[in-house]
Design an enzyme around this catalytic site. Structure first.
Site, PDB file in Angstrom:
ATOM      1  N   LEU A  20       6.670   2.879   1.336  1.00  0.00           N
ATOM      2  CA  LEU A  20       8.292   1.607   1.303  1.00  0.00           C
ATOM      3  C   LEU A  20       8.489   2.358   2.478  1.00  0.00           C
ATOM      4  CD1 LEU A  20       8.218   1.113  -2.373  1.00  0.00           C
ATOM      5  CD2 LEU A  20       5.887   0.173  -0.512  1.00  0.00           C
ATOM      6  N   MET A  44       0.703  -1.488  -0.368  1.00  0.00           N
ATOM      7  CA  MET A  44      -0.070   0.145  -0.160  1.00  0.00           C
ATOM      8  C   MET A  44       0.507   1.295   0.213  1.00  0.00           C
ATOM      9  SD  MET A  44      -3.078  -1.301   2.229  1.00  0.00           S
ATOM     10  CE  MET A  44      -2.819  -0.383   3.534  1.00  0.00           C
ATOM     11  N   GLY A  80       5.754  -9.978   4.757  1.00  0.00           N
ATOM     12  CA  GLY A  80       5.517  -9.892   5.764  1.00  0.00           C
ATOM     13  C   GLY A  80       5.401 -10.544   6.651  1.00  0.00           C
ATOM     14  N   GLU A  81       6.019 -11.267   7.817  1.00  0.00           N
ATOM     15  CA  GLU A  81       5.698 -12.188   9.127  1.00  0.00           C
ATOM     16  C   GLU A  81       4.801 -11.119  10.444  1.00  0.00           C
ATOM     17  OE1 GLU A  81       8.666 -14.330  11.021  1.00  0.00           O
ATOM     18  OE2 GLU A  81       8.501 -15.580   9.186  1.00  0.00           O
ATOM     19  N   HIS A 124       9.498  -3.731   3.416  1.00  0.00           N
ATOM     20  CA  HIS A 124       8.999  -4.036   1.607  1.00  0.00           C
ATOM     21  C   HIS A 124      10.395  -3.833   1.053  1.00  0.00           C
ATOM     22  CE1 HIS A 124       5.663  -1.358   3.367  1.00  0.00           C
ATOM     23  NE2 HIS A 124       5.288  -1.887   2.763  1.00  0.00           N
TER      24      HIS A 124
HETATM   25  O1  PAF Z   1      -0.081  -5.781   3.282  1.00  0.00           O
HETATM   26  C1  PAF Z   1      -0.268  -4.842   3.059  1.00  0.00           C
HETATM   27  O2  PAF Z   1       0.510  -3.621   2.778  1.00  0.00           O
HETATM   28  C2  PAF Z   1      -2.212  -4.912   2.636  1.00  0.00           C
HETATM   29  O3  PAF Z   1      -2.457  -5.343   3.933  1.00  0.00           O
HETATM   30  C3  PAF Z   1      -1.797  -5.534   1.513  1.00  0.00           C
HETATM   31  C4  PAF Z   1      -1.428  -7.275   1.214  1.00  0.00           C
HETATM   32  C5  PAF Z   1      -1.128  -4.991   0.243  1.00  0.00           C
HETATM   33  C6  PAF Z   1      -2.920  -5.890   0.359  1.00  0.00           C
HETATM   34  O4  PAF Z   1      -3.872  -4.146   0.792  1.00  0.00           O
END
Ligand code: PAF
Length: 282
Positions: free
Chosen positions: A33, A30, A148-149, A37
């Protein structure tokens, strides 16, 4: 790095690689970053011919309008980071491009995983996550997808989604990245004051202390101890703390040696919600 805003153009571009049997690594995000990420991108680029990221702030997974409105949006910076960190293709669709028939979620049955923890406090959240992840998987058709965990419940739900919807994608989990004080990296951390950020080290400290206490004192006493740490805390309010089975995500009342367990926590710093988790086995 190629940037696409429409499904049609993205699919057309990817079809050339698909015809050559290239493997696709996918990192859905989303935006906003951070190093967590970037580690997913690195894992993808190491094991796939092509690494694809998406940036889409998905409205259906937010149960509070103000959380959606306040979600950090840093597109220019994100694109720069993606380019520098081995991303080959990025998909940045609009809401209309994704939700062609109106902004709504599909309803999923994740065998009860959706009713625990986050599901109790964020109504409809996992239907929203399931809806967007399924849509993105169907557009990108990745070989491997990276998560990610830190969002462990989300990870298990996505695994369940893939299994139940018979999608052909390997879901790969990557370890949580932490600030030097132990705070789990999250896009939401940018909304903390520097005082809150420093003090938020308490979250991981508590999880580590729980790991140390497990098996030595009763589970109820651990719950009680965690609650006490937040009762008079000037900056943080505990929403939940749970020790749960990793597979079912159900709160446990006793430890059995063959099962894997995790501690899960959610706290508020003003209106900023932070979650974290730790494995209690390894
Ligand atoms: O973890 C996230 O950033 C969001 O939940 C995802 C997996 C990108 C879905 O919108």
């Amino acid at each position: 790095m190629k940037v696409f805003k429409t499904k049609k153009e993205l699919k057309m571009y990817l079809s050339e690689f698909r015809s050559e049997n290239a493997t696709f690594g996918f990192v859905p995000t989303m935006g906003a970053l951070h190093r967590g990420h970037l580690s997913l991108l690195h894992a993808s680029s190491k094991n796939n011919d092509l690494t694809i990221a998406s940036i889409f702030v998905n409205p259906t997974q937010f149960n509070k309008r103000e959380d959606l409105d306040n979600y950090p949006r840093t597109l220019k910076h994100d694109l720069m980071l993606l380019e520098k960190n081995l991303c080959d293709v990025v998909f940045i669709p609009s809401t209309d491009e994704i939700y062609t028939n109106g902004v709504s979620s599909q309803h999923f049955d994740f065998d009860g995983l959706e009713n625990e923890m986050e599901g109790k406090y964020r109504e409809g959240h996992f239907n929203g996550v399931g809806t967007i992840v399924k849509k993105l998987f169907e557009i990108v058709l990745p070989t491997n997808a990276y998560f990610g965990e830190k969002d462990f419940q989300q990870l298990q739900i996505i695994r369940k989604l893939v299994k139940k919807s018979t999608l052909k994608v390997n879901v790969i989990s990557c370890a949580t990245h932490r600030e030097t004080n132990g705070l789990a990296m999250s896009s939401r951390n940018s909304r903390l004051t520097s005082e809150e950020r420093d003090a938020a080290s308490i979250i991981f400290q508590i999880l580590c202390a729980v790991k140390n206490k497990i098996g030595k004192i009763p589970l109820k006493a651990i719950d009680q101890w965690v609650s006490e740490q937040f009762e008079k805390h000037p900056l943080f309010k505990l929403e939940y703390f749970t020790i749960a089975n990793e597979e079912t995500l159900k709160k446990i009342s006793e430890i059995s040696p063959q099962k894997n367990y995790r501690a899960f926590i959610a706290v508020y710093a003003r209106e900023v919600r932070l979650i974290d988790t730790i494995s209690l086995n390894s």
